[in-house]
Design an enzyme around this catalytic site. Structure first.
Site, mmCIF file in Angstrom:
data_model
loop_
_atom_site.group_PDB
_atom_site.id
_atom_site.type_symbol
_atom_site.label_atom_id
_atom_site.label_comp_id
_atom_site.label_asym_id
_atom_site.label_seq_id
_atom_site.Cartn_x
_atom_site.Cartn_y
_atom_site.Cartn_z
ATOM 1 N N GLN A 150 7.203 -53.324 26.345
ATOM 2 C CA GLN A 150 6.396 -52.613 27.462
ATOM 3 C C GLN A 150 6.679 -50.928 27.387
ATOM 4 O O GLN A 150 6.174 -50.271 28.539
ATOM 5 C CB GLN A 150 7.160 -53.474 29.096
ATOM 6 C CG GLN A 150 6.767 -54.674 29.203
ATOM 7 C CD GLN A 150 7.488 -55.188 30.221
ATOM 8 O OE1 GLN A 150 7.148 -55.058 31.588
ATOM 9 N NE2 GLN A 150 8.537 -55.670 29.977
ATOM 10 N N HIS A 165 2.078 -51.224 27.038
ATOM 11 C CA HIS A 165 1.666 -50.121 28.219
ATOM 12 C C HIS A 165 1.357 -48.744 27.600
ATOM 13 O O HIS A 165 1.693 -47.807 28.051
ATOM 14 C CB HIS A 165 2.939 -49.940 29.113
ATOM 15 C CG HIS A 165 3.081 -51.085 30.084
ATOM 16 N ND1 HIS A 165 4.252 -51.442 30.738
ATOM 17 C CD2 HIS A 165 2.389 -52.416 30.220
ATOM 18 C CE1 HIS A 165 3.989 -52.752 31.412
ATOM 19 N NE2 HIS A 165 2.992 -52.915 31.120
ATOM 20 N N CYS A 173 -14.969 -32.538 25.675
ATOM 21 C CA CYS A 173 -15.753 -32.618 26.832
ATOM 22 C C CYS A 173 -15.349 -31.551 28.011
ATOM 23 O O CYS A 173 -15.888 -31.174 28.846
ATOM 24 C CB CYS A 173 -16.179 -33.822 27.413
ATOM 25 S SG CYS A 173 -14.686 -34.413 28.163
HETATM 26 P P1 OAD Z 1 12.994 -52.232 34.970
HETATM 27 O O1 OAD Z 1 13.496 -51.014 35.163
HETATM 28 O O2 OAD Z 1 12.129 -53.013 35.802
HETATM 29 O O3 OAD Z 1 14.019 -53.371 34.511
HETATM 30 C C1 OAD Z 1 14.934 -52.845 33.280
HETATM 31 C C2 OAD Z 1 15.827 -54.154 33.169
HETATM 32 O O4 OAD Z 1 17.089 -53.627 32.042
HETATM 33 C C3 OAD Z 1 16.813 -54.535 34.073
HETATM 34 O O5 OAD Z 1 16.854 -55.986 34.372
HETATM 35 C C4 OAD Z 1 18.475 -54.211 33.751
HETATM 36 O O6 OAD Z 1 19.340 -55.142 34.155
HETATM 37 C C5 OAD Z 1 18.011 -54.255 32.201
HETATM 38 N N1 OAD Z 1 19.143 -53.459 31.629
HETATM 39 C C6 OAD Z 1 19.612 -52.291 31.968
HETATM 40 N N2 OAD Z 1 20.502 -51.778 31.166
HETATM 41 C C7 OAD Z 1 20.269 -52.326 29.990
HETATM 42 C C8 OAD Z 1 21.040 -52.377 28.744
HETATM 43 N N3 OAD Z 1 21.795 -51.463 28.223
HETATM 44 N N4 OAD Z 1 20.523 -53.443 27.694
HETATM 45 C C9 OAD Z 1 19.716 -54.411 28.331
HETATM 46 N N5 OAD Z 1 19.038 -54.451 29.633
HETATM 47 C C10 OAD Z 1 19.461 -53.535 30.386
HETATM 48 O O7 OAD Z 1 12.168 -52.087 33.723
HETATM 49 P P2 OAD Z 1 10.830 -52.993 32.938
HETATM 50 O O8 OAD Z 1 11.243 -54.428 32.956
HETATM 51 O O9 OAD Z 1 10.685 -52.586 31.534
HETATM 52 O O10 OAD Z 1 5.333 -50.177 33.823
HETATM 53 O O11 OAD Z 1 9.641 -52.444 33.826
HETATM 54 C C11 OAD Z 1 8.469 -52.910 33.312
HETATM 55 C C12 OAD Z 1 7.370 -51.785 33.671
HETATM 56 O O12 OAD Z 1 7.794 -51.592 34.986
HETATM 57 C C13 OAD Z 1 7.401 -50.631 33.036
HETATM 58 O O13 OAD Z 1 6.852 -50.915 31.710
HETATM 59 C C14 OAD Z 1 6.748 -49.652 33.979
HETATM 60 C C15 OAD Z 1 7.275 -49.917 35.250
HETATM 61 O O14 OAD Z 1 6.647 -49.874 36.330
HETATM 62 C C16 OAD Z 1 4.465 -49.020 33.979
HETATM 63 O O15 OAD Z 1 4.491 -47.927 33.876
HETATM 64 C C17 OAD Z 1 2.891 -49.698 33.800
#
Ligand code: OAD
Length: 264
Positions: free
Chosen positions: A114, A132, A169
């Site tokens: 993502q 994304h 454009c």
């Molecule tokens: P989130 O910010 O929602 O979640 C991040 C996750 O990473 C959490 O569950 C943390 O516990 C975990 N985390 C933190 N540090 C870590 C580490 N060092 N190692 C492993 N895990 C760790 O991010 P996403 O799930 O990626 O979309 O969010 C998905 C989407 O939400 C993004 O792609 C973005 C956002 O809105 C768009 O912009 C369309």
């Protein structure tokens, strides 16, 4: 199964990795899905942490939506130029290298991310599906013509910068990322779905599992019989789907996993 890594020196309990190693040794097809937590140890903020997450400090409807871009293009473009500078300064950590190595040991490995930071590709993973989009690519908001990333400005965090004009454009140039309310790239999504349906093992790394459709991939894989491993210091919406949860960071847990897989 829940495996902690809270021992004094914060190393993963390698003995606890045994079930994961066993299934990985037998696996033909492996999928690694990653979210913002994968890049946190590279200095790139996640989205949903209470104080430091991007969505705690910035309003997603203003900065990550077509409406926000139309109403204030310079604000949105400046924000993406700041994030691009963060990403360019980042170096993929050992967890990224572990994913590359895993792909050498298990050649049928697909990375589905993502993240828009391009770090899996920079680390050398050959097969990456970017659900994304990517901060490394730019295009016209009107005619979709690609625009070169080279020469785009770097701005401080709060900076505003007008997007360049499309060379074809004259429309406004935007990052080739998916904003709220926009569809995901169909090719990447279809390929990710197929990979989820066919994989034997799926590692779910650093995602809160709150954003669809990416959050459905582990569910699809599990329904198709795959063994799901969550790599995340925290419990998430996807923990219930996982057969094993490695409660470590991506930068520590993934190298430990691959090291254990490679040892006789
Ligand atoms: P989130 O910010 O929602 O979640 C991040 C996750 O990473 C959490 O569950 C943390 O516990 C975990 N985390 C933190 N540090 C870590 C580490 N060092 N190692 C492993 N895990 C760790 O991010 P996403 O799930 O990626 O979309 O969010 C998905 C989407 O939400 C993004 O792609 C973005 C956002 O809105 C768009 O912009 C369309």
């Amino acid at each position: 199964m829940w495996i902690g890594c809270g021992n004094v020196d914060n190393r993963i309990e390698l003995a606890g990795l045994d079930p994961v190693i066993s299934v990985l040794r037998e696996a033909e097809r492996v999928v690694v899905t990653s979210g913002a937590g994968m890049s946190r140890e590279c200095g790139i903020p996640t989205f949903r942490e209470a104080q430091t997450g991007l969505w705690a400090r910035y309003d997603p409807t203003q900065l990550a939506s077509p409406e926000g871009f139309r109403s204030d293009p310079a604000r949105v473009f400046g924000w993406y130029m700041w994030r691009r500078a963060l990403v360019e300064a980042a170096v993929p950590h050992a967890g990224y290298e572990a994913v590359v190595r895993l792909g050498e040991i298990r050649p049928e490995l697909t990375v589905v991310t993502q993240n828009v930071d391009g770090l899996h590709r920079r680390a050398g993973s050959p097969s990456v599906l970017e659900l994304h989009g990517s901060l490394c690519r730019y295009r016209c908001a009107d005619c979709a013509a690609p625009h070169p990333a080279r020469g785009l400005p770097t701005v401080p965090e709060s900076g505003r910068v007008a997007p360049p004009a499309c060379r074809r454009c004259g429309g406004l140039v935007r990052p080739d990322v998916v904003w709220f309310g926009e569809p995901l790239p169909a090719d990447a999504l279809d390929a990710a779905w197929r990979a989820a349906e066919r994989c034997d093992v799926m590692l779910v790394v650093g995602t809160s599992g709150l954003v669809q459709p990416a959050a459905s991939l582990p569910v699809v894989a599990r329904r198709s019989g795959a063994y799901i491993v969550e790599v995340n210091p925290e419990e998430t919406e996807l923990t219930a789907v996982a057969a094993t949860a490695l409660r470590g960071t991506a930068g520590r847990a993934l190298p430990a996993l691959v090291e254990a897989l490679e040892s006789p």
